[in-house]
Design an enzyme around this catalytic site. Structure first.
Site, PDB file in Angstrom:
ATOM      1  N   SER A 119     -40.316  -7.375 -47.464  1.00  0.00           N
ATOM      2  CA  SER A 119     -40.736  -6.129 -48.076  1.00  0.00           C
ATOM      3  C   SER A 119     -40.958  -4.987 -47.092  1.00  0.00           C
ATOM      4  O   SER A 119     -41.004  -3.834 -47.511  1.00  0.00           O
ATOM      5  CB  SER A 119     -42.046  -6.351 -48.858  1.00  0.00           C
ATOM      6  OG  SER A 119     -43.111  -6.670 -47.977  1.00  0.00           O
ATOM      7  N   SER A 175     -41.948 -11.160 -45.009  1.00  0.00           N
ATOM      8  CA  SER A 175     -41.732  -9.707 -45.032  1.00  0.00           C
ATOM      9  C   SER A 175     -41.779  -8.980 -43.702  1.00  0.00           C
ATOM     10  O   SER A 175     -41.451  -7.799 -43.654  1.00  0.00           O
ATOM     11  CB  SER A 175     -42.754  -9.056 -45.962  1.00  0.00           C
ATOM     12  OG  SER A 175     -42.308  -9.175 -47.273  1.00  0.00           O
TER      13      SER A 175
END
Ligand code: GLN
Length: 491
Positions: A158, A182
């Site tokens: 992310s 992430s």
């Protein structure tokens, strides 16, 4: 003068100390690079005025000989970190124009040490995703492209904005967070260095929560040395986060260049997946050979519960997310949809404010926690988690110092290319990284080579709890052997 944006953080530190340039000049160079790179959509909020103010103040401090360890270094901040007076949204519509009245512990430590904030970086909504495609601000472009192609690729997620901005030389380093991969997966997709420290190493206070038992902050940087410098400032005990651990923060930079002679490196056989691209396989053996040439010893190890990590993660993480995200109800902050009564207010606000992936996670989480299903799903996943952790403990008990694996099962892919019909296709990106979060261990991703299309690939090193230093030493060996990778500028 050479382009200031192409320096590493360590080189910039020297230039600032030697008064070759000022922080204001360094900051301005990055601000103008950001302006020219808006097509990448890495920043969701630029804060040039604040950046220049911070830079001027730190220049005065440097002149007085009072600059801290990161004095004058311009950084980007993932939009998951609360920044006082600066909009913080987790890239979700539901947070609307939320402006925190407080600063996250991690960012306040960076400012304490003299760093300068350039702005807030794009990420997947609430850090849920592996491609930075779920952000309410739209997808982020990877500065890397396939050779001979104009297709814009994802930077991973992310922390896609963090990785893209660091790789495109828009900031000298960035904060990021890692719940299942992430930090490491976007680092691998962009030829940057990303470390997820041990759970408890950095305070989570002031970071928008996704899955609290897995979330950890860490840096994305241009080199292992730069990552070590950043982590030193970010880490540390914080009484405001009961999961942060009260042990001293070592000088991580001192680990750079330390001999790795005699270190035992585990090669887990379960990470050799069926159908794994030959180039990933090749990269992995090459990395192992580099470590061996530096004096490390390679040992085959077994992590038998690896195959259950991803399914267990996709129960534990959504369960915690559904609970953490219950607070976004339209009452206290962020988006508020009109409604006839309080129930409708909740329903309308949450339906309008959360994107599709976040809604999916909330539904899965609520389901696995509900009466009758809790034992079958959530409790079971927690048991599997214990077994995954034990696999690693057994390995370390046998004298293994670190484990080497690929960071991702593929190189970066095109925007919209994956996960459209089947979300699991996207979830599979984290196959090598989620185990590390489930076990609470530190993991670093280091650029190690390129695929046949010229895209960067990374290797991951997993360490013992609170032994980030060994990861930095080993990571630098790979970095030295592989060389540094910079994308050709097309934006
Ligand atoms: N890609 C994983 C997910 O979507 C991990 C994300 C993260 O580490 N924040 O949950």
């Amino acid at each position: 003068m050479t382009d200031l944006t192409s320096l590493t953080l360590a080189e910039a530190r020297k230039g600032l100390a030697d008064k070759t340039f000022t922080s204001l000049e360094l900051t301005d160079a990055h601000l103008s690079a950001i302006e020219k790179a808006r097509v990448l959509n890495a920043f969701v909020m630029e804060t040039p005025d604040r950046a220049r103010e911070m830079a001027k103040a730190v220049d005065e401090k440097i002149a007085r000989g009072e600059g801290g360890p990161l004095a004058g270094i311009p950084l980007g901040i993932k939009d998951l970190f609360a920044t006082k007076g600066v909009r913080t949204t987790a890239c979700s519509k539901i947070l609307g124009n939320f402006v925190p009245t407080y600063e996250s512990t991690v960012t306040s430590q960076l400012w304490r040490d003299g760093a300068v904030m350039l702005g807030k970086l794009n990420n997947d909504e609430f850090a849920m995703g592996s491609a930075n495609e779920t952000s309410c601000f739209g997808p982020v472009g990877n500065p890397w492209r396939r050779e001979g192609s104009n297709t814009t690729l994802v930077p991973g997620g992310s922390s896609g904005g963090s990785a893209s901005a660091v790789a495109a030389l828009l900031c000298m380093g960035a904060t990021a967070t890692d719940t299942g991969g992430s930090i490491r997966q976007p680092a691998a997709f962009t030829a940057t260095v990303g470390i997820k420290p041990t759970y408890g190493r950095c305070s989570r206070w002031g970071i928008v929560a996704f899955a609290s038992s897995l979330d950890q902050a860490g840096p994305i940087a241009r080199t292992t040395r730069d990552a070590a410098m950043l982590l030193r400032s970010m880490a540390g005990h914080d009484p405001k986060d009961t999961t942060s651990v009260d042990i001293p923060v070592p000088d991580y930079e001192a680990a750079i260049g330390q001999s790795v002679k005699g270190k035992r490196i585990g090669i887990p056989k379960e990470y050799r997946l069926d159908g794994m691209p030959a180039e990933i396989e090749k990269l992995w053996s090459e990395g192992a050979e580099w470590l061996k040439a530096a004096g490390a010893e390679l040992v085959e190890v077994s992590l038998p519960h690896t195959k259950y990590a991803l399914p267990a993660y996709y129960i534990v993480a959504p369960a915690e997310a559904s609970s953490n995200l219950a607070r976004y109800d339209g009452v206290r902050y962020g988006l508020r949809e009109s409604a006839k009564n309080i129930i409708e207010l909740y329903e309308n606000t949450r339906a309008e404010g959360f994107g599709a992936e976040v809604r999916r996670r909330v539904m899965i989480g609520t389901y696995v926690l509900s009466a009758g299903y809790y034992d079958a799903y959530y409790l079971r996943a927690q048991k599997v988690r214990t077994l995954i952790k034990k696999d690693f403990e057994d390995c370390f008990a046998r004298g293994v110092d670190a484990i080497l694996t690929p960071a991702t099962p593929s190189a970066a892919f095109g925007i919209g290319e994956k996960g459209g019909a089947d979300p699991v296709e996207m979830y599979l990106n984290d196959i090598f990284t989620v185990t590390v979060n489930m076990a609470g261990l530190p993991g670093i991703a280091v650029p190690a080579g390129k695929d046949a299309q010229g895209l960067p690939l990374g290797l991951q090193l997993i360490g013992r709890p609170f032994d980030e230093e060994t990861l930095f030493s080993l990571g630098e060996v790979i970095e030295q052997a592989a060389g540094r990778f910079t994308p050709a500028r097309w934006w």
